[in-house]
Design a protein around this motif. Structure first.
Motif, PDB file in Angstrom:
ATOM      1  N   THR A 167       0.833  -1.199   0.000  1.00 39.79           N
ATOM      2  CA  THR A 167       0.000   0.000   0.000  1.00 39.79           C
ATOM      3  C   THR A 167       0.866   1.247   0.000  1.00 39.79           C
ATOM      4  O   THR A 167       2.020   1.208   0.436  1.00 39.79           O
ATOM      5  CB  THR A 167      -0.909   0.016   1.249  1.00 39.79           C
ATOM      6  N   ASP A 168       0.296   2.351  -0.454  1.00 39.47           N
ATOM      7  CA  ASP A 168       0.981   3.637  -0.335  1.00 39.47           C
ATOM      8  C   ASP A 168       0.408   4.455   0.816  1.00 39.47           C
ATOM      9  O   ASP A 168       0.733   5.624   0.978  1.00 39.47           O
ATOM     10  CB  ASP A 168       0.918   4.425  -1.638  1.00 39.47           C
ATOM     11  N   ASP A 169      -0.456   3.818   1.632  1.00 40.64           N
ATOM     12  CA  ASP A 169      -1.137   4.476   2.739  1.00 40.64           C
ATOM     13  C   ASP A 169      -0.475   4.086   4.065  1.00 40.64           C
ATOM     14  O   ASP A 169      -0.602   2.941   4.504  1.00 40.64           O
ATOM     15  CB  ASP A 169      -2.611   4.082   2.746  1.00 40.64           C
ATOM     16  N   PRO A 170       0.225   5.006   4.732  1.00 39.60           N
ATOM     17  CA  PRO A 170       0.849   4.661   6.016  1.00 39.60           C
ATOM     18  C   PRO A 170      -0.158   4.179   7.051  1.00 39.60           C
ATOM     19  O   PRO A 170       0.167   3.333   7.898  1.00 39.60           O
ATOM     20  CB  PRO A 170       1.507   5.971   6.457  1.00 39.60           C
ATOM     21  N   GLY A 171      -1.384   4.696   6.990  1.00 45.45           N
ATOM     22  CA  GLY A 171      -2.411   4.257   7.927  1.00 45.45           C
ATOM     23  C   GLY A 171      -2.767   2.791   7.747  1.00 45.45           C
ATOM     24  O   GLY A 171      -3.019   2.082   8.731  1.00 45.45           O
ATOM     25  N   GLU A 172      -2.763   2.336   6.509  1.00 44.78           N
ATOM     26  CA  GLU A 172      -3.055   0.922   6.269  1.00 44.78           C
ATOM     27  C   GLU A 172      -1.932   0.042   6.807  1.00 44.78           C
ATOM     28  O   GLU A 172      -2.173  -1.066   7.296  1.00 44.78           O
ATOM     29  CB  GLU A 172      -3.262   0.659   4.778  1.00 44.78           C
ATOM     30  N   VAL A 173      -0.694   0.519   6.717  1.00 44.63           N
ATOM     31  CA  VAL A 173       0.411  -0.233   7.306  1.00 44.63           C
ATOM     32  C   VAL A 173       0.172  -0.431   8.797  1.00 44.63           C
ATOM     33  O   VAL A 173       0.338  -1.536   9.332  1.00 44.63           O
ATOM     34  CB  VAL A 173       1.755   0.486   7.063  1.00 44.63           C
ATOM     35  N   LEU A 174      -0.235   0.629   9.493  1.00 42.88           N
ATOM     36  CA  LEU A 174      -0.495   0.508  10.925  1.00 42.88           C
ATOM     37  C   LEU A 174      -1.666  -0.430  11.190  1.00 42.88           C
ATOM     38  O   LEU A 174      -1.611  -1.251  12.124  1.00 42.88           O
ATOM     39  CB  LEU A 174      -0.782   1.880  11.534  1.00 42.88           C
ATOM     40  N   ALA A 175      -2.724  -0.325  10.385  1.00 39.55           N
ATOM     41  CA  ALA A 175      -3.878  -1.196  10.584  1.00 39.55           C
ATOM     42  C   ALA A 175      -3.502  -2.661  10.391  1.00 39.55           C
ATOM     43  O   ALA A 175      -3.930  -3.536  11.150  1.00 39.55           O
ATOM     44  CB  ALA A 175      -5.004  -0.799   9.621  1.00 39.55           C
ATOM     45  N   ARG A 176      -2.714  -2.945   9.380  1.00 38.48           N
ATOM     46  CA  ARG A 176      -2.272  -4.317   9.145  1.00 38.48           C
ATOM     47  C   ARG A 176      -1.364  -4.807  10.274  1.00 38.48           C
ATOM     48  O   ARG A 176      -1.433  -5.953  10.699  1.00 38.48           O
ATOM     49  CB  ARG A 176      -1.557  -4.422   7.799  1.00 38.48           C
ATOM     50  N   ALA A 177      -0.497  -3.918  10.756  1.00 43.18           N
ATOM     51  CA  ALA A 177       0.385  -4.298  11.868  1.00 43.18           C
ATOM     52  C   ALA A 177      -0.440  -4.656  13.101  1.00 43.18           C
ATOM     53  O   ALA A 177      -0.078  -5.575  13.849  1.00 43.18           O
ATOM     54  CB  ALA A 177       1.357  -3.164  12.184  1.00 43.18           C
ATOM     55  N   CYS A 178      -1.538  -3.951  13.302  1.00 46.22           N
ATOM     56  CA  CYS A 178      -2.396  -4.236  14.459  1.00 46.22           C
ATOM     57  C   CYS A 178      -3.005  -5.625  14.406  1.00 46.22           C
ATOM     58  O   CYS A 178      -3.417  -6.166  15.440  1.00 46.22           O
ATOM     59  CB  CYS A 178      -3.506  -3.191  14.558  1.00 46.22           C
ATOM     60  N   THR A 179      -3.068  -6.218  13.222  1.00 48.46           N
ATOM     61  CA  THR A 179      -3.663  -7.559  13.093  1.00 48.46           C
ATOM     62  C   THR A 179      -2.633  -8.679  13.243  1.00 48.46           C
ATOM     63  O   THR A 179      -3.017  -9.852  13.236  1.00 48.46           O
ATOM     64  CB  THR A 179      -4.364  -7.713  11.732  1.00 48.46           C
ATOM     65  N   LEU A 180      -1.359  -8.344  13.353  1.00 49.30           N
ATOM     66  CA  LEU A 180      -0.335  -9.383  13.463  1.00 49.30           C
ATOM     67  C   LEU A 180      -0.395 -10.049  14.835  1.00 49.30           C
ATOM     68  O   LEU A 180      -0.189  -9.388  15.863  1.00 49.30           O
ATOM     69  CB  LEU A 180       1.063  -8.770  13.263  1.00 49.30           C
ATOM     70  N   PRO A 181      -0.663 -11.340  14.898  1.00 55.91           N
ATOM     71  CA  PRO A 181      -0.719 -12.014  16.205  1.00 55.91           C
ATOM     72  C   PRO A 181       0.566 -11.861  17.006  1.00 55.91           C
ATOM     73  O   PRO A 181       0.529 -11.764  18.233  1.00 55.91           O
ATOM     74  CB  PRO A 181      -0.978 -13.483  15.831  1.00 55.91           C
ATOM     75  N   CYS A 182       1.708 -11.804  16.320  1.00 56.32           N
ATOM     76  CA  CYS A 182       2.981 -11.722  17.040  1.00 56.32           C
ATOM     77  C   CYS A 182       3.080 -10.472  17.893  1.00 56.32           C
ATOM     78  O   CYS A 182       3.733 -10.476  18.958  1.00 56.32           O
ATOM     79  CB  CYS A 182       4.151 -11.798  16.063  1.00 56.32           C
TER      80      CYS A 182
END
Length: 347
Positions: A167-182
């Protein structure tokens, strides 16, 4: 170490010379903001008396310690051998101060900073902060000290692989990171910010995050917008460093070769993504909510600056200064609102 009135420096340049007698960190492994905050206070309009007073208060309250003793000179051909070794702070600072004198500020940045960028989390990004403030004033001694600080506290994190971005959206990077179980399992050694960053970086499934963001001509603005939205939503200590960090990378970027600027943005945002557990797995506010906050009544910058100048909290001063500087570039009134809120001037 409080100075007597007769020996106390009374100008910004003199105070900065004095700060370089101290280590860039104080016990236990906390970043000294002193040189940067003195510059911010000066830019916000503090008197020389307030600068000197802040210097004494900060030194005494935090128990600043001298720079560690030298171990061995850093050799130019093997300068990366001791990255991350805090016992080599004196050696790295001496090396880079000499290099800046030898080849100049921009040449030193372009020669050495690309190697340091993957370790941008050094001392919770405060090596980057000191570099940015040194570049703001084009101060050779501060830039050399900052590069040495960054090197001695270099924080190893996953490196970019060149994998296709998501993505080119930094907000989406954060949202995806929030879903990482680790990231739900992160257990930092202490609550220090850089221990939280390191703990996230050690998780194998966090490694791809550094490649997720597509970097383009507008990425700097997007990072600033997302950082502002994140701080407005949380008013959180960790997200404060996203807003101020966006300011710092904007200052550093023009001094790098054009080809190296994307790495500055990429590794910065990796660090912010690593902090989502500490921030509380945040959700970004809607455009409508941001616009409502943007139009809240708020005092002007002179009143906000006056409150920051009176504060002994380095993060108050850092936030207000960066927010004012970023609003001057991006024109978003929300910077003024969050600064006023941080200073307790509005609810």
């Amino acid at each position: 170490m409080a100075l007597s009135p007769r020996t106390r420096p009374d100008t910004l340049d003199e105070l900065l010379v004095e700060t370089r007698l101290y280590s860039a960190e104080f016990p236990i492994l906390l970043a000294s903001h002193l040189p940067m905050i003195l510059v911010a206070l000066d830019r916000l309009g503090a008197t020389s008396e307030r600068l000197a007073e802040y210097f004494e208060t900060y030194c005494t309250t935090n128990g600043l310690v001298p720079t560690p003793p030298p171990v061995a000179p850093i050799e130019r051909e093997r300068w990366t051998d001791a990255l991350g070794d805090r016992t080599r702070e004196y050696d790295y600072r001496a090396f880079f101060e000499n290099e800046v004198r030898r080849i100049g500020i921009d040449a030193a940045i372009q020669t050495y900073l690309p190697t340091l960028l993957p370790g941008i989390g050094a001392s919770a990004m405060h090596g980057m902060m000191r570099t940015a403030y040194g570049l703001m004033r084009m101060d050779p001694s501060e830039v050399g000290t900052a590069l040495g600080y960054w090197s001695a506290t270099y924080l190893t994190m996953p490196r970019a692989t060149g994998a296709a971005p998501i993505t080119d959206d930094p907000g989406e990077v954060l949202a995806r990171a929030c879903t990482l179980p680790c990231l739900r399992e992160v257990e930092p050694e202490t609550d220090l910010l850089w221990h939280n960053i390191r703990a996230a970086g050690e998780k194998e499934s966090f490694a791809p995050v550094v490649d997720w963001l597509a970097i383009g001509p507008d990425t700097g603005r997007k990072l600033a917008e997302t950082s502002l939205a994140l701080f407005a939503a949380t008013m959180d200590f960790s997200s404060l460093h996203a807003l101020t960090g966006s300011h710092w990378i904007r200052l550093i970027g023009p001094h790098l070769a054009e080809a190296d600027r994307p790495a500055l943005q990429r590794y910065f945002w990796q660090i912010i993504a690593s902090l989502v557990p500490k921030i509380g797995f945040p959700s970004l506010p809607s455009a409508e909510q941001l616009d409502a906050w943007r139009h809240l009544p708020a005092p002007g910058w002179p009143e906000i600056a006056e409150a920051a100048i009176a504060s002994d909290d380095e993060h108050d001063i850092s936030l207000v200064f960066s927010a004012r500087e970023e609003e001057s570039i991006y024109g978003d009134r929300l910077y003024r609102v969050v600064a006023a809120r941080r200073m307790g001037l509005i609810a």
